[in-house]
Design a protein around this motif. Structure first.
Motif, PDB file in Angstrom:
ATOM      1  N   GLU A 106     -79.282 145.775  50.567  1.00  9.24           N
ATOM      2  CA  GLU A 106     -79.744 144.723  49.645  1.00  9.24           C
ATOM      3  C   GLU A 106     -80.929 143.968  50.235  1.00  9.24           C
ATOM      4  O   GLU A 106     -82.000 143.940  49.657  1.00  9.24           O
ATOM      5  N   GLY A 107     -80.720 143.354  51.389  1.00  7.51           N
ATOM      6  CA  GLY A 107     -81.807 142.605  51.995  1.00  7.51           C
ATOM      7  C   GLY A 107     -81.305 141.474  52.873  1.00  7.51           C
ATOM      8  O   GLY A 107     -80.149 141.454  53.293  1.00  7.51           O
ATOM      9  N   VAL A 108     -82.197 140.532  53.110  1.00  6.50           N
ATOM     10  CA  VAL A 108     -81.920 139.392  53.987  1.00  6.50           C
ATOM     11  C   VAL A 108     -81.544 138.190  53.126  1.00  6.50           C
ATOM     12  O   VAL A 108     -82.267 137.836  52.188  1.00  6.50           O
ATOM     13  N   TYR A 109     -80.412 137.591  53.455  1.00  7.88           N
ATOM     14  CA  TYR A 109     -79.923 136.433  52.702  1.00  7.88           C
ATOM     15  C   TYR A 109     -80.083 135.156  53.532  1.00  7.88           C
ATOM     16  O   TYR A 109     -80.013 135.179  54.762  1.00  7.88           O
ATOM     17  N   LEU A 110     -80.282 134.049  52.818  1.00  4.58           N
ATOM     18  CA  LEU A 110     -80.454 132.736  53.438  1.00  4.58           C
ATOM     19  C   LEU A 110     -79.471 131.757  52.817  1.00  4.58           C
ATOM     20  O   LEU A 110     -79.305 131.711  51.600  1.00  4.58           O
ATOM     21  N   THR A 111     -78.816 130.969  53.687  1.00  7.24           N
ATOM     22  CA  THR A 111     -77.950 129.878  53.231  1.00  7.24           C
ATOM     23  C   THR A 111     -78.467 128.575  53.823  1.00  7.24           C
ATOM     24  O   THR A 111     -78.816 128.525  55.009  1.00  7.24           O
ATOM     25  N   LEU A 112     -78.531 127.533  52.999  1.00 10.07           N
ATOM     26  CA  LEU A 112     -79.009 126.222  53.433  1.00 10.07           C
ATOM     27  C   LEU A 112     -78.002 125.157  53.027  1.00 10.07           C
ATOM     28  O   LEU A 112     -77.539 125.144  51.884  1.00 10.07           O
ATOM     29  N   VAL A 113     -77.672 124.266  53.971  1.00  8.09           N
ATOM     30  CA  VAL A 113     -76.820 123.109  53.666  1.00  8.09           C
ATOM     31  C   VAL A 113     -77.306 121.927  54.500  1.00  8.09           C
ATOM     32  O   VAL A 113     -77.956 122.112  55.538  1.00  8.09           O
TER      33      VAL A 113
ATOM     34  N   ILE B 149     -89.307 130.865  57.576  1.00  9.32           N
ATOM     35  CA  ILE B 149     -88.521 131.175  58.777  1.00  9.32           C
ATOM     36  C   ILE B 149     -89.235 130.657  60.025  1.00  9.32           C
ATOM     37  O   ILE B 149     -88.621 130.049  60.904  1.00  9.32           O
ATOM     38  N   ASP B 150     -90.535 130.899  60.095  1.00  4.34           N
ATOM     39  CA  ASP B 150     -91.329 130.473  61.255  1.00  4.34           C
ATOM     40  C   ASP B 150     -91.264 128.955  61.435  1.00  4.34           C
ATOM     41  O   ASP B 150     -90.985 128.454  62.529  1.00  4.34           O
ATOM     42  N   ARG B 151     -91.487 128.213  60.366  1.00  5.35           N
ATOM     43  CA  ARG B 151     -91.489 126.746  60.455  1.00  5.35           C
ATOM     44  C   ARG B 151     -90.097 126.212  60.792  1.00  5.35           C
ATOM     45  O   ARG B 151     -89.963 125.268  61.580  1.00  5.35           O
ATOM     46  N   ALA B 152     -89.075 126.825  60.209  1.00 10.85           N
ATOM     47  CA  ALA B 152     -87.715 126.343  60.460  1.00 10.85           C
ATOM     48  C   ALA B 152     -87.298 126.581  61.909  1.00 10.85           C
ATOM     49  O   ALA B 152     -86.596 125.760  62.506  1.00 10.85           O
TER      50      ALA B 152
ATOM     51  N   TYR C  75     -77.896 138.192  62.958  1.00 11.99           N
ATOM     52  CA  TYR C  75     -77.419 136.956  62.338  1.00 11.99           C
ATOM     53  C   TYR C  75     -77.935 135.774  63.151  1.00 11.99           C
ATOM     54  O   TYR C  75     -78.014 135.840  64.388  1.00 11.99           O
ATOM     55  N   LEU C  76     -78.273 134.682  62.454  1.00 11.71           N
ATOM     56  CA  LEU C  76     -78.651 133.457  63.157  1.00 11.71           C
ATOM     57  C   LEU C  76     -78.310 132.254  62.294  1.00 11.71           C
ATOM     58  O   LEU C  76     -78.656 132.188  61.119  1.00 11.71           O
ATOM     59  N   GLY C  77     -77.610 131.287  62.920  1.00 12.67           N
ATOM     60  CA  GLY C  77     -77.337 130.008  62.288  1.00 12.67           C
ATOM     61  C   GLY C  77     -77.842 128.900  63.195  1.00 12.67           C
ATOM     62  O   GLY C  77     -77.552 128.910  64.389  1.00 12.67           O
ATOM     63  N   TRP C  78     -78.597 127.953  62.638  1.00 11.72           N
ATOM     64  CA  TRP C  78     -79.158 126.876  63.459  1.00 11.72           C
ATOM     65  C   TRP C  78     -79.453 125.673  62.576  1.00 11.72           C
ATOM     66  O   TRP C  78     -79.419 125.751  61.347  1.00 11.72           O
ATOM     67  N   VAL C  79     -79.745 124.565  63.219  1.00 11.04           N
ATOM     68  CA  VAL C  79     -80.113 123.338  62.516  1.00 11.04           C
ATOM     69  C   VAL C  79     -81.585 123.072  62.774  1.00 11.04           C
ATOM     70  O   VAL C  79     -82.072 123.204  63.906  1.00 11.04           O
ATOM     71  N   SER C  80     -82.300 122.700  61.714  1.00 11.08           N
ATOM     72  CA  SER C  80     -83.736 122.491  61.819  1.00 11.08           C
ATOM     73  C   SER C  80     -84.131 121.146  61.218  1.00 11.08           C
ATOM     74  O   SER C  80     -83.464 120.631  60.318  1.00 11.08           O
ATOM     75  N   THR C  81     -85.237 120.626  61.714  1.00  6.97           N
ATOM     76  CA  THR C  81     -85.818 119.414  61.131  1.00  6.97           C
ATOM     77  C   THR C  81     -86.593 119.750  59.865  1.00  6.97           C
ATOM     78  O   THR C  81     -87.057 118.849  59.160  1.00  6.97           O
ATOM     79  N   VAL C  82     -86.751 121.050  59.558  1.00  9.62           N
ATOM     80  CA  VAL C  82     -87.532 121.508  58.404  1.00  9.62           C
ATOM     81  C   VAL C  82     -86.592 121.879  57.267  1.00  9.62           C
ATOM     82  O   VAL C  82     -85.582 122.552  57.480  1.00  9.62           O
ATOM     83  N   SER C  83     -86.944 121.439  56.065  1.00  8.27           N
ATOM     84  CA  SER C  83     -86.191 121.793  54.866  1.00  8.27           C
ATOM     85  C   SER C  83     -87.159 122.311  53.811  1.00  8.27           C
ATOM     86  O   SER C  83     -88.182 121.677  53.552  1.00  8.27           O
ATOM     87  N   PRO C  84     -86.874 123.474  53.184  1.00  6.55           N
ATOM     88  CA  PRO C  84     -87.772 123.979  52.136  1.00  6.55           C
ATOM     89  C   PRO C  84     -87.878 123.035  50.947  1.00  6.55           C
ATOM     90  O   PRO C  84     -88.888 122.993  50.265  1.00  6.55           O
TER      91      PRO C  84
END
Length: 202
Positions: free
Chosen positions: A115-122, A59-62, A89-98
């Motif tokens: 449940e917890g924190v969910y992450l979506t990547l595209v 999260i920090d790097r992204a 909620y937060l949606g953003w575009v990053s130069t970092v990809s896992p």
């Protein structure tokens, strides 16, 4: 005349030796089970803490690599920025990809209650990534945590304040920094925090 005695063990001595051996083996085996159980517990705790540390680092790097991704709104034909943030909620575009894939990646973090924190990547192409984020399958990033966001901005008089939401389409810029607080449902767990400066905020 000399007396000759048998030098073997008596039945009582053999029984005593067997009893002591059984007792020692029982103590040793129970000790081994206790050590193995402690080892497994510590290994599980270590795995969990490593997963948490990795999630926070991602999260920090992204967020440090947040990018002012612009696209054309097909209805108004105006240029828009993609960075949509609320308190949970937060949606953003990053130069970092896992996955270390080249190009820009759209990230989305949100809560699912109990449940917890969910992450979506595209992948982020030249269009609005919102539709692809809605269609993609999210993954559970942190189980048992609730995520909260705050956004740092600068007023005209150069005072810096924190906001609970950010709409880049309206503000036409990204925040100066993002504060992320990961609150555990279990009070025995520790709070996780990220404070990421957005380098490409303009």
């Amino acid at each position: 005349m000399t007396n000759h005695y048998n030098s073997g063990f008596t039945l009582v001595e053999v029984m005593l030796a067997l009893t002591l051996t059984t007792l020692l083996l029982g103590l040793l085996s129970s000790g081994v089970f206790i050590v193995a159980d402690d080892w497994n517990r510590n290994a599980d705790a270590l795995d969990e803490s490593l997963d948490q540390a990795l999630a926070v680092l991602q999260i920090d790097r992204a967020l440090h690599g947040a990018f002012p991704h612009s696209y054309t709104d097909l209805e108004t034909l105006s240029r828009q920025l993609f960075f949509s943030g609320g308190s949970d909620y937060l949606g953003w575009v990053s130069t970092v990809s896992p996955q270390r894939t080249p190009g820009l990646t759209a990230w989305e973090l949100f809560n699912v209650e109990d449940e917890g924190v969910y992450l979506t990547l595209v992948p982020a192409f030249s269009d609005d990534p919102s539709l692809r984020l809605r269609e993609a399958e999210p993954i559970l990033l942190l189980s048992g945590y609730h995520i909260e966001f705050s956004y740092l901005y600068e007023e005209l008089d150069e005072n810096r304040l924190w906001s609970e939401g950010w709409d880049a389409e309206e503000l036409l810029s990204l925040p100066l920094a993002v504060y992320v607080r990961l609150e555990p449902y279990d009070e025995d767990e520790e709070v996780l925090e990220v404070l990421a400066r957005v380098r490409n905020n303009l």
